[in-house]
Design an enzyme around this catalytic site. Structure first.
Site, PDB file in Angstrom:
ATOM      1  CD1 TRP A  10      32.146  -4.382   8.761  1.00  0.00           C
ATOM      2  CD2 TRP A  10      33.552  -3.707   7.169  1.00  0.00           C
ATOM      3  NE1 TRP A  10      32.345  -3.036   8.926  1.00  0.00           N
ATOM      4  CE2 TRP A  10      33.202  -2.589   7.961  1.00  0.00           C
ATOM      5  CE3 TRP A  10      34.443  -3.521   6.107  1.00  0.00           C
ATOM      6  CZ2 TRP A  10      33.704  -1.317   7.722  1.00  0.00           C
ATOM      7  CZ3 TRP A  10      34.943  -2.237   5.875  1.00  0.00           C
ATOM      8  CH2 TRP A  10      34.570  -1.152   6.670  1.00  0.00           C
ATOM      9  CB  ALA A  41      28.014  -8.236  11.886  1.00  0.00           C
ATOM     10  CG  MET A 218      44.067  -0.877  28.798  1.00  0.00           C
ATOM     11  SD  MET A 218      44.656  -0.540  30.487  1.00  0.00           S
ATOM     12  CE  MET A 218      46.424  -0.392  30.203  1.00  0.00           C
ATOM     13  N   GLY A 222      43.865  -5.941  30.249  1.00  0.00           N
ATOM     14  CA  GLY A 222      42.539  -5.753  30.823  1.00  0.00           C
ATOM     15  C   GLY A 222      41.847  -4.503  30.316  1.00  0.00           C
ATOM     16  CB  THR A 247      40.526 -10.455  14.150  1.00  0.00           C
ATOM     17  OG1 THR A 247      41.761 -10.883  13.580  1.00  0.00           O
ATOM     18  CG2 THR A 247      39.792  -9.579  13.168  1.00  0.00           C
ATOM     19  CG  ASP A 251      34.141  -6.393  17.152  1.00  0.00           C
ATOM     20  OD1 ASP A 251      34.313  -5.194  17.438  1.00  0.00           O
ATOM     21  OD2 ASP A 251      34.480  -6.891  16.061  1.00  0.00           O
ATOM     22  CB  SER A 283      37.331 -14.027  21.923  1.00  0.00           C
ATOM     23  OG  SER A 283      38.095 -12.836  21.930  1.00  0.00           O
ATOM     24  CB  ILE A 286      39.001 -19.373  19.018  1.00  0.00           C
ATOM     25  CG1 ILE A 286      38.813 -20.182  20.307  1.00  0.00           C
ATOM     26  CG2 ILE A 286      38.309 -20.064  17.844  1.00  0.00           C
ATOM     27  CD1 ILE A 286      37.389 -20.204  20.802  1.00  0.00           C
TER      28      ILE A 286
END
Length: 307
Positions: A10, A41, A218, A222, A247, A251, A283, A286
């Site tokens: 996307w 992706a 969660m 965790g 966001t 992933d 993650s 950032i």
């Protein structure tokens, strides 16, 4: 290819505002970003960031955004030979509302992603069969996702998102690992999934539906892991960090898990889940989707702190 990700590719249009709007409310934002996304992706990029070999199977539009996505993934080390351009359909677009506290609302318009057919999957049968780990997401038609899982010869991970209202039972029985967040778990099971005890009940429900192993993520709490070989689901905690943008955290989790299941078969599943939680936690500190995906340095830091 060691890890093959089948699913969404996307382009994210991100609006940042002090808070998320309520129903019917218009608010003024503070920033707008265009960035690369898509669950499959993002998983492929995560594996590449960790110095693993990854490929993506999917579709983009025959448009500026599709060309841009292919170029970017190539630059990030992802094999895009199976990422097809599709005339007559736009590249998948995600409209992301992001609060300054890191909460998000996402509306995805699949576009070319929903043109991925079972015939497309069969076209790349040998690539899927040879993969050490196949990661499948539900940003493509369910029959195509199921076909991908059927062809997997070793380990398969289904990140069952977005969760369909009516679920084919094969989505539970085919994958080696079934991964969802609390909201998706609630949709699939019909149970409230908020607390650790709720997650334990949901995991047991998934196992009764035929899942081999289940992970419910969660967020800052965790993850909960259970399998048909364990007597009781396990709660795995993660570091407490200041969230800026959540966001692509899910992933990141799945990408790290796929990497570890490919390259670190010497460690137990509980530790793999803990490592994935650790990387996903950092993650969210950032901003950006693929910009925030963990690197080998983050994973190595986990092992240094653990041992």
């Amino acid at each position: 290819m060691e890890v093959v990700a089948v699913g969404g590719c996307w382009c994210d249009f991100v609006s940042i505002s002090p808070k998320l709007p309520k129903k019917g409310q218009t608010i003024l934002g503070s920033k707008f970003l265009t960035q690369h996304g898509g669950k499959a992706a993002n998983v492929a990029v995560t594996v590449s960031h960790l110095k693993g070999k990854s490929a993506i199977i999917g579709r983009v539009g025959n448009d500026f955004w599709g060309e841009n996505r292919i170029k970017s993934l190539n630059e990030l080390g992802v094999n895009t030979n199976c990422l097809q351009k599709t005339s007559g359909h736009h590249t998948g677009i995600a409209m992301v509302n992001l609060s300054e506290a890191g909460e998000n609302q996402i509306v995805g318009i699949p576009g070319a992603n929903y043109q991925v057919s079972a015939q497309d999957i069969d076209k790349y049968k040998s690539i899927i069969e040879k993969a050490e780990v196949v990661v499948v997401t539900l940003e493509i038609p369910v029959p195509s996702a199921i076909r991908s899982l059927e062809l997997s010869q070793r380990i398969s991970i289904l990140n069952a998102a977005p969760a369909p209202e009516n679920c084919d039972p094969a989505l539970f029985t085919l994958p080696t690992v079934f991964v969802v967040n609390e909201t998706e778990a609630s949709i699939f099971t019909g149970l409230p999934v908020v607390s650790f005890e709720d997650c334990k009940k949901a995991v047991k429900c998934f196992l009764e539906k035929g899942c081999k192993s289940v992970i419910i993520t969660m967020g800052e709490k965790g993850a909960v892991f259970g399998s048909d070989a364990t007597s009781d689901p396990i709660h795995v905690k993660c570091p407490q960090v200041a969230c800026i943008d959540s966001t692509a955290a899910g992933d990141a989790f799945v990408g790290v898990l796929a990497y570890l299941m490919t390259y670190r078969k010497d460690i137990e599943m509980e530790q793999m889940v803990e490592a994935a939680c650790y990387c996903a936690s950092y993650s969210v500190t950032i901003q950006g989707s693929q910009a925030s995906l963990p690197t080998l340095t983050t994973l190595q830091q986990y092992f240094l702190e653990k041992f």
